[in-house]
Design an enzyme around this catalytic site. Sequence first.
Site: not given
Length: 393
Positions: A58, A111, A183, A208
Amino acid sequence: MKTDKRFDTIVIHHGYDTKDHLGSLSVPIFQTSTFTFASAEQGEARFAGQEEGYIYSRLANPTVRALEEKVACLEGGEAALAFSSGMAAVSAVLMALTKTNDHIICSQGVYGCTFGLLQLLKNKYHISHDFCAMETEEELRQLIRPETVCIYVETPINPTMKLVDLQMVANVAKEYGIAVVVDNTFCSPYLQRPLSLGCDIVIHSATKYIGGHGDVIAGIAVGTKEKMTEIAKTTQKDVGGVLSPFDAWLLLRGIKTLAVRMERHCDNAEKIVEHLKRHPRVANVYYPADPSHRDYSIYEKQMKRGGGLISFEIQGTKADAQRFLNHLQLVHIAVSLGDTETLIQHPATMTHAVVPEEERKKMGISDSLLRLSVGLEAWEDVWGDLEQALHQL
Ligand SMILES: *Cc1c(COP(=O)(O)O)cnc(C)c1O
């Protein structure tokens, strides 16, 4: 890491040395949760930050690290952090930058889930926001307050394909010491590099174009070493939306062809735009590299090519838009974008259904607007399918 290589070479080679891994050409998948220490003292030194090395996945993982180094280099940033989704990246960055009573300015049209996150930050933590079309400097300045800590920009804006002048925003923000977060999902670093224009942090939904094959959900953020270390030690580590080693490997595999894929996405999109514009049942076509696009001058300043996304309005109602979608045979009805397959979706009832109708209208999302993510098929076949479905209207 500085490099004198070109994008197409960096995307394949950077961030990994086969010599460190028994000559393995492909980056090994370090599918491990934890890392053993040779001694108690070594464990102490690692936790104290006095010795480099891995502790727990992590906090950092070698496969994930290889991806982070590659994307940092492609965006021209010092460091990157990978996340379990684009939204994990967006939320970790926004939570790291803001505290209660702070203020965010956001581009008009984002978004859908970023819109939802801004609502959550406002309702639960009193972190307010204003939307701004950012068409002029004045409009942006008017919204800046002493509490403004972040300007959040999406360009091209989803799904209307309006553009924001990143250099203009970065210049204004600098005067006030406000961080600019971009973004960059729609462009990928191949088409647009916001850090080189003065912006501070770049975020991707790596789901994407970076992954490119529709088989993984992931996010990544890029910025200065200092900022990324702070995020790694706070909202990434403690909120915990980290990327798995296997998913990092899928992205490392997908990203190698980013330059080749983006060129083909753009070639195909240009052809489809040309044909859509000539079709009598199509009312409007929105594509940044189209000289008649409202923001073409911004496109010329900051984008290499137009990308794989096209939005268009058909003549008719919501029912007509849905009828058109139902007639498609090759093109899949699906959200997401940047995949090998051509995908189409209806923003008003899908990605932007969570945005109140009034807000949606302000963003320019009409009921007959469709967003097409052009894939890597032969463009003639994609157009053939769109044309037969238009013909049925
Ligand atoms: C998909 C997307 C996101 C969210 O990414 P996930 O990987 O789905 O969490 C954020 N911004 C844009 C522009 C996107 O297209």
